[in-house]
Scaffold this motif. Structure first.
Motif: not given
Length: 151
Positions: A4-17, A46-58
């Motif tokens: 829950x804390x992780x989801x709240x933190x990620x929602x606050x990164x790019x919050x829709x006001x 679910x990303x395969x090992x060795x692949x770089x994940x895209x960030x949340x904004x992308x």
């Protein structure tokens, strides 16, 4: 509690006001934003090992682009039509933006198609080609000397 804390933190990164939180339809946007963040967490898991994940904004940008590309937002034109003399005097340059990575890197549906006019190759830029990818709608060289379509 950590999830829950992780989801709240990620929602606050790019919050829709919102100006008003009391409207019932604003909760739909909040739930949609929450589902996109949860989708991003599943994508990273679910990303395969060795692949770089895209960030949340992308990731949010790709989701928005995928949702908007499926809908046609064309509205009927109103008013008097322009004459053909005005449109022929000004040449408009057709510029196609880069297709999203989900479309471009998908291994299925990329087939060459012949087009009427020559367009500049998207990969090697200096050459002109009459071949276009059906899925990406990008002009590419497809000759014995240069095969940018394979690239």
């Amino acid at each position: 509690m950590g999830g829950v804390d992780l989801a709240d933190m990620l929602l606050e990164l790019y919050r829709i006001d919102f100006k008003s939180r009391s409207k019932w339809y604003m909760r739909i946007f909040f739930l949609f934003d929450l589902s996109v963040v949860n989708g991003w967490l599943l994508y990273r898991r679910c990303l395969a090992a060795g692949q770089k994940p895209m960030n949340l904004l992308q990731f949010k940008t790709d989701v928005a682009h995928a949702l908007l590309s499926g809908a046609s937002l064309a509205t009927p034109k109103r008013g008097r039509p322009f004459s053909d003399a005005d449109t022929n005097s000004q040449k408009k340059r057709n510029y196609t933006c880069r297709p999203p990575d989900s479309t471009r890197l998908g291994g299925q549906g990329h087939f060459p198609a012949w087009i009427e006019s020559k367009q500049r190759c998207r990969v090697c830029v200096q050459a002109h080609s009459k071949v276009k990818c059906v899925k990406c709608e990008v002009s590419l060289c497809f000759t014995p000397n240069r095969n940018c379509f394979l690239t």
